[in-house]
Design a protein around this motif. Structure first.
Motif, mmCIF file in Angstrom:
data_model
loop_
_atom_site.group_PDB
_atom_site.id
_atom_site.type_symbol
_atom_site.label_atom_id
_atom_site.label_comp_id
_atom_site.label_asym_id
_atom_site.label_seq_id
_atom_site.Cartn_x
_atom_site.Cartn_y
_atom_site.Cartn_z
ATOM 1 N N ALA A 188 -42.463 58.713 40.167
ATOM 2 C CA ALA A 188 -42.171 57.316 39.842
ATOM 3 C C ALA A 188 -41.250 56.761 40.915
ATOM 4 N N GLY A 189 -40.976 55.476 40.802
ATOM 5 C CA GLY A 189 -40.181 54.820 41.835
ATOM 6 C C GLY A 189 -41.058 54.349 42.974
ATOM 7 N N GLY A 190 -40.456 54.053 44.118
ATOM 8 C CA GLY A 190 -41.227 53.597 45.256
ATOM 9 C C GLY A 190 -41.326 52.081 45.327
ATOM 10 N N PRO A 191 -42.323 51.565 46.069
ATOM 11 C CA PRO A 191 -42.409 50.123 46.337
ATOM 12 C C PRO A 191 -42.455 49.240 45.088
ATOM 13 N N LEU B 156 -45.000 49.007 33.951
ATOM 14 C CA LEU B 156 -45.146 50.446 33.739
ATOM 15 C C LEU B 156 -44.307 51.218 34.751
ATOM 16 N N ALA B 157 -44.297 50.759 35.989
ATOM 17 C CA ALA B 157 -43.520 51.444 37.029
ATOM 18 C C ALA B 157 -42.035 51.479 36.676
ATOM 19 N N LEU B 158 -41.499 50.363 36.214
ATOM 20 C CA LEU B 158 -40.075 50.303 35.853
ATOM 21 C C LEU B 158 -39.771 51.233 34.684
ATOM 22 N N GLY C 117 -49.638 57.391 36.401
ATOM 23 C CA GLY C 117 -48.570 56.688 37.091
ATOM 24 C C GLY C 117 -48.921 55.235 37.350
ATOM 25 N N ALA C 118 -47.915 54.436 37.703
ATOM 26 C CA ALA C 118 -48.126 53.007 37.905
ATOM 27 C C ALA C 118 -48.854 52.704 39.210
ATOM 28 N N LEU D 157 -39.256 59.350 43.049
ATOM 29 C CA LEU D 157 -38.806 60.556 42.366
ATOM 30 C C LEU D 157 -40.011 61.417 42.016
ATOM 31 N N GLU D 158 -39.872 62.730 42.172
ATOM 32 C CA GLU D 158 -40.905 63.687 41.793
ATOM 33 C C GLU D 158 -40.444 64.439 40.547
ATOM 34 N N ALA D 159 -41.340 64.564 39.576
ATOM 35 C CA ALA D 159 -40.982 65.265 38.338
ATOM 36 C C ALA D 159 -41.166 66.767 38.460
#
Length: 468
Positions: free
Chosen positions: A97-100, A338-340, A64-65, A107-109
């Motif tokens: 993903a998502g967040g600050p 990467l986060a986006l 994750g980012a 979001l949780e996968a």
């Protein structure tokens, strides 16, 4: 790095069977399912017999980012210490993903999703792995995952990506040969090419598991027998290097002890066949592999067999053409890019937003339905009352709910959110089923169980309505 031998995934459903099985040298337990203060008696007995137990994490999200969560790392470290484990393992994947970093809801996968094989993603992953290594009391090994979808614009093959990761961080590799087969069917990636590019001396151990094919898509179910092609990849890998350990994974649809033992025998036979082929090859002159830069000691398809953990890249696979000269740390801009990208993909899978450009829409639809089905299965285990209350309509209702409602937290929260959605009028169940569902939700949605008295229950319901 100690040699592990032959093992099997420890699961509560087959705990008794695993204890009685002959020839089990070690087991692997899902880290998040083990409570350090209340270890299952079965695991305690196995440890007393000298059976090694390895915690296998599934929720860290090293790909994750964001940087790894300190609390999750501390929990994984605690399990390693309590179990006396020689190493811990996790996945090369993102799970949220998502967040600050994206200024959007997190979001949780509920599943392991593939990391893009790009320079940005590699730099982020390497830094995340180093953070995890510093926080853990024992060595870390990371696993290649199965994927239904491929990222557009990837810059490395799977083997090159794993080579660079191990070379830059010194992390060990948990190679899942079933996942190599899955990616062959679903993404057209050749297992032979991946094996030829791996730093074999970095391998900690190997996973073997079963699955099934439907409509041209291979599903890595861990609920079916190990197929021949997976055993063939295992044989190929064993012909290239001595494997420190091999483990059979089975998560659902557990067969009887006899069938499990036959599957383990097939795994041992595949490893033995590969070892025999390696022994024969060792007696022949080996051609020089171009690009190794080590004076030519390695063969065309069999990099040097250094002891596990002696440093990846010291004569393993070829240096990837896409590799950078130095293991540069990621800047925040790389993490944000990467986060986006990961947030856009995960949102399309669990929230019904548009498919990001370059992805296969059909495959993304298959992945979205698979995620929803998995959530339904796990929620049914976490809250077994829901399938009993809703009967045969449970699964259809949950899958329909999941495709438009992302997870807000863990699976227990997911069960509560699902029940609340049904009670708001999204499910045709009436009468007794609706009353039981309402009672179940009220009992579990508050900070404490409902009062036993009728008056107390009325007060509780009233407060719930006011909160709404």
């Amino acid at each position: 790095m100690r040699r592990l031998g032959t093992g099997i995934g420890w699961r509560p459903e087959i705990a008794d069977t695993v204890e009685r099985m002959p020839g089990i040298d070690w087991v692997e337990a899902v880290a998040e399912n083990v409570c350090p203060g209340h270890l299952p008696d079965s695991l305690l007995r196995l440890r007393e017999r000298g059976v090694t137990v390895v915690p296998h994490g599934v929720s860290l999200g090293l790909g994750g980012a964001e940087r790894p969560d300190a609390g999750r790392l501390a929990a994984l470290a605690e399990r390693a210490e309590v179990l006396g484990s020689p190493l811990v393992t996790e996945h090369i994947a993102f799970v949220r993903a998502g967040g600050p970093l994206t200024a959007s809801p997190r979001l949780e996968a509920g599943h392991l999703l593939p990391v893009p094989r790009t320079r940005d993603a590699l730099r982020v992953l390497c830094e995340n792995v180093r953070i995890a290594q510093d926080a853990l009391p024992v060595p870390l090994a990371v696993e290649n995952i199965a994927a239904l979808v491929a990222w557009p614009g990837e810059e490395m093959t799977e083997g090159q990506f794993l080579y660079e990761l191990a070379d830059r961080t010194g992390v060990r590799l948990l190679i899942d040969v079933a996942n190599l087969h899955t990616n062959h069917v679903n993404r057209g990636e050749e297992p032979v090419k991946a094996l030829a590019e791996l730093p074999l001396e970095a391998i900690a151990y190997v996973h073997v598991a079963g699955g099934f094919e439907r409509d041209g898509v291979w599903h890595d179910s861990h609920a079916h027998p190990v197929p021949g092609p997976v055993l063939d990849i295992l044989t190929d890998l064993a012909s290239r290097t001595a494997l420190p350990g091999v483990l059979l994974e089975r998560d659902e649809n557990f067969p009887g002890p006899g069938e499990l033992e036959r599957e383990l025998d097939a795994v041992r036979e595949a490893v033995g066949t590969g070892a025999s082929a390696r022994g024969t090859a060792d007696g022949r002159e080996r051609p020089v592999r171009e690009g190794t830069g080590n004076g030519g000691a390695a063969s065309e398809g069999a990099p040097g067999e250094g002891a596990p953990g002696e440093g990846a890249g010291s004569g393993g696979g070829p240096v990837p053409p896409a590799a950078e000269a130095a293991p540069a740390a990621p800047d925040e801009a790389a993490r944000q890019r990467l986060a986006l990208a990961e947030a856009a993909l995960l949102s399309a899978l669990v929230a019904g937003t548009p498919v990001p450009e370059g992805f296969d829409r059909v495959r993304l639809g298959v992945q979205a339905r698979a995620l929803a089905a998995k959530r339904a299965d796990v929620v049914a285990k976490v809250a077994p009352e829901l399938p009993l209350i809703l009967g045969s309509g449970y699964r259809t209702a949950f899958v329909a709910y999941a495709q438009g409602h992302p997870m807000r937290g863990g699976y227990r929260q997911d069960a509560l959110d699902f029940a609340e959605e049904l009670l708001m009028g999204a499910h045709p169940a009436q009468g007794r089923a609706r009353r039981e569902l309402r009672r179940w939700w009220l009992d579990r949605s508050g900070p404490a169980p409902r009062p036993a008295s009728r008056l107390g229950q009325v007060g509780r319901v009233g407060r719930s309505l006011i909160r709404r």
